[in-house]
Design an enzyme around this catalytic site. Structure first.
Site, PDB file in Angstrom:
ATOM      1  N   LEU A  70       2.111   1.634  -1.316  1.00  9.17           N
ATOM      2  CA  LEU A  70       3.408   1.306  -0.737  1.00  9.17           C
ATOM      3  C   LEU A  70       3.656  -0.188  -0.917  1.00  9.17           C
ATOM      4  CD1 LEU A  70       3.549   3.199   2.699  1.00  9.17           C
ATOM      5  CD2 LEU A  70       5.034   3.572   0.728  1.00  9.17           C
ATOM      6  N   ASP A  71       4.877  -0.569  -1.301  1.00  7.28           N
ATOM      7  CA  ASP A  71       5.225  -1.980  -1.405  1.00  7.28           C
ATOM      8  C   ASP A  71       5.060  -2.659  -0.041  1.00  7.28           C
ATOM      9  OD1 ASP A  71       5.898  -1.720  -4.059  1.00  7.28           O
ATOM     10  OD2 ASP A  71       8.052  -1.507  -3.689  1.00  7.28           O
ATOM     11  N   PRO A  72       4.823  -3.984  -0.041  1.00  2.00           N
ATOM     12  CA  PRO A  72       4.718  -4.698   1.248  1.00  2.00           C
ATOM     13  C   PRO A  72       5.944  -4.506   2.143  1.00  2.00           C
ATOM     14  CG  PRO A  72       3.890  -6.082  -0.516  1.00  2.00           C
ATOM     15  CD  PRO A  72       4.482  -4.867  -1.175  1.00  2.00           C
TER      16      PRO A  72
END
Length: 300
Positions: free
Chosen positions: A45-47
């Site tokens: 998951l992206d930050p």
């Protein structure tokens, strides 16, 4: 040998990377005296994204690849009127538009993005370009244009719209970039747009109801019985049928040896000896072969 084998489903907060979440859990396990436990996650998951992040421990790490290949579901919000270099709120604005689509207009365009589609990944992504991540090249000032690739949008629906933003829910195949989907939906509506909120609500068989906040997970790992916080190994394989085997057959599979003859419908199965998973196996008319062996001796 560690007895920690299974899944810890984290509700990842906005901010840390998926690798940072795994690192924090790894430190907590070490501090709690569990030594070196194999640990990994089942889908980055992206930050700036939150939501369902399955974390595999012990022998479950051998099954994380299957989870990576499975469908995912997300809730995301598009802000209309501006495109950014990253296709999300982190990047600088690169184009603007005065057009603000209505809810009816957004809903009407969604069938064009349902089913098999071609999608151009964002320039700011981890995909490699001549051996180097695209985002590293983009941040170095290079012009990065990635080739379109096929993905499948299983379901796409509008949840709400207020004129400036629209919130949607999507269920999609491996490799889908929600940032690209948001960008393309906005362009199809004659405007520009980028993602301002992104939450994964499903990852394979795991959903929000299974997830625990990261701080709570660290607390559980530090507790006296962290294994009770884990979902079982087979929880990540609910779409795979079980193949019951005898003790003798289990011993053969543990040594990587095939079993002769047809046993069940062809395809991937989880071979088990009673309640204990033995191996991920491929069944064919010719017999049973080991895909990934599992070392759970003594575990029940």
């Amino acid at each position: 040998m560690s007895r920690l084998h299974g899944w810890l489903v984290i509700d990842k907060p906005v901010g840390p990377t998926s690798a940072a979440v795994v690192g924090r859990l790894k430190r907590a396990l070490r501090e709690a005296g569990h030594g070196r436990v194999k640990i990994g996650h089942g889908g980055t998951l992206d930050p700036l994204a939150s939501g369902v992040l399955p974390v595999a421990l012990g022998e479950a790490t051998k099954l994380a690849g299957h989870l990576l290949d499975g469908p995912k579901a997300y809730r995301f919000t598009i802000r209309f009127g501006a495109a950014t270099e990253t296709d999300d709120a982190e990047g600088a604005v690169v184009a603007t538009s005065p057009v603000r689509p209505s809810a009816a207009e957004v809903a009407a365009v969604l069938p064009r993005f349902t089913g098999p589609i071609s999608q151009r990944p964002p320039a700011y992504s981890a995909l490699k370009v001549e051996g180097r991540p695209a985002h590293a090249r983009a941040r170095a000032g290079e012009t990065v244009t990635l080739a379109e690739r096929p993905v499948t949008i299983h379901a796409l629906e509008l949840e709400s719209s207020d004129g400036e933003t629209a919130t949607l829910r999507v269920r999609c195949s491996k490799g889908t970039y929600v940032r690209s989907l948001a960008r393309d939906i906005a362009e199809a509506l004659g405007t520009r747009g980028h993602v301002v909120a992104l939450r994964r609500v499903e990852a394979g068989p795991f959903a929000e109801a299974d997830a625990v906040p990261l701080d709570k997970a660290v607390e559980l790992v530090h507790g006296p019985a962290p294994e009770q916080a884990l979902l079982p190994l087979a929880a990540g394989l609910v779409d795979i049928p079980v193949l019951a085997v005898t003790a003798g057959e289990a011993n053969r599979l543990k040594h990587g040896q095939p079993l002769p003859g047809p046993r069940a419908k062809s395809g991937l199965h989880l071979a088990t000896l009673g309640p204990v998973p033995v191996a991920l196996v491929e069944v064919s008319p010719h017999g049973v072969t080991v895909v990934r062996g599992l070392n759970l001796e003594g575990d029940a």
